[in-house]
Design an enzyme around this catalytic site. Sequence first.
Site, PDB file in Angstrom:
ATOM      1  N   CYS A  59       0.935  -1.383   0.038  1.00 27.27           N
ATOM      2  CA  CYS A  59      -0.066  -0.074   0.153  1.00 27.27           C
ATOM      3  C   CYS A  59       0.782   1.300   0.076  1.00 27.27           C
ATOM      4  CB  CYS A  59      -0.921   0.014   1.083  1.00 27.27           C
ATOM      5  SG  CYS A  59      -1.939  -1.776   1.460  1.00 27.27           S
ATOM      6  N   HIS A  86      -3.817   6.669   3.143  1.00 29.28           N
ATOM      7  CA  HIS A  86      -4.147   5.528   2.602  1.00 29.28           C
ATOM      8  C   HIS A  86      -5.564   4.963   2.974  1.00 29.28           C
ATOM      9  CE1 HIS A  86      -4.277   1.496   1.144  1.00 29.28           C
ATOM     10  NE2 HIS A  86      -4.021   0.911   2.111  1.00 29.28           N
ATOM     11  N   ASN A 142      -9.920  -0.438  -0.273  1.00 23.79           N
ATOM     12  CA  ASN A 142      -8.492  -0.385  -0.003  1.00 23.79           C
ATOM     13  C   ASN A 142      -8.173  -1.053  -1.380  1.00 23.79           C
ATOM     14  OD1 ASN A 142      -5.710  -0.913   0.213  1.00 23.79           O
ATOM     15  ND2 ASN A 142      -6.206  -1.568   2.314  1.00 23.79           N
TER      16      ASN A 142
END
Length: 318
Positions: A110, A245, A275
């Site tokens: 990520c 994020h 996500n």
Amino acid sequence: MSYTIAGTGYALPKRVVTNGQLSEIVDTSNEWIITRTGIEERRVLTDESLTELALQAAKMAMANAKIKSTEIDLIICATIRSDTITPSLACTIAEHIGCTAPAFDVNAACVGLIYAMEIADSFMASGKAKNVLILTAEAMSKLVDWTDRSTCVLFGDGAGAVVLQPGRSRLACSMQSAANNGSILMPNTEGENSPFNKHKQDKMVVQMDGGEVYKFAVSAFAKRSEEVCAMAGIVPTEIDWILPHQANLRIIDAALKKMGVHKERALTNIHKYGNMSATSIMVLLAEEIERGRFKRGDKLLLVSFGAGLTSGALLIEY
Ligand code: COA
């Protein structure tokens, strides 16, 4: 000399999967997913390939930057798994757009966008590249266990791109890797076909200790952010916009509380996309630039955490 953002792009799969639709596959509910994560729906690849999405995003970023593919000196793609192990997705896109610059993929989960931007900065600072194309592309729907309700509801697919050109936008960056301790693991068992290998293989899907990752995420988010602010000689409340994020709204709220920053400073799109690993911040940045959110001189904080365990924060002046 560092860089400035010359153009951004993004592309998402057409197929929208709602929480309600997931509750027909696993034992979950719209209410649980929204209250625990903030996610309402996500995009999932069906007919499109990840390469096609990345190509669309790359073309959009190049058009916005008004740059031809032959002017690009370096292509970096942040991804944990592209359509082919080799060639890399960066090389595949280079071929599609007609560019022969060096091209390679980076796996920092990520935090991939921040890692890629730092690599680009080093190439630019040493005079090895002037125009850099960074891609982010993730097909999380191919990596989750669709029978595991604790992970499959969290992720989505997408791609993004940014063209960097010489400028003075980068103010400070802090990146780290910490012990994984099994908190997020995805064994690579693809092609384990050697007749000499008798080991039993794990399933090739995301396995996660949600609680452990949550604690790491809140702490790393706040720490990396405070570090870059200290490096740039500002306090967190002087940041104009935070692009975190998009893993869980509760993580964002808890980290901002720790930093003493009002949550209205944080931009989010988790409700629409879930996500998307390395692509989350890239799509958020591209969408917000498209809607004219930022003015020149605004201080933007990109902050992320993820498998590795990796974490990073990047402070830029738009
Ligand atoms: N639907 C319904 N119930 C679910 C569920 C789902 N999709 N997923 C888990 N549950 C259940 C659990 O089984 C547990 O039940 P139990 O109490 O009977 O054992 C209960 O909900 C609470 O689970 P818990 O894990 O404590 O929930 P949580 O509030 O910690 O939220 C996460 C779980 C995964 C959303 C949260 O821990 C998280 O976001 N962690 C970080 C994940 C992350 O950021 N990962 C990516 C890093 S890039």
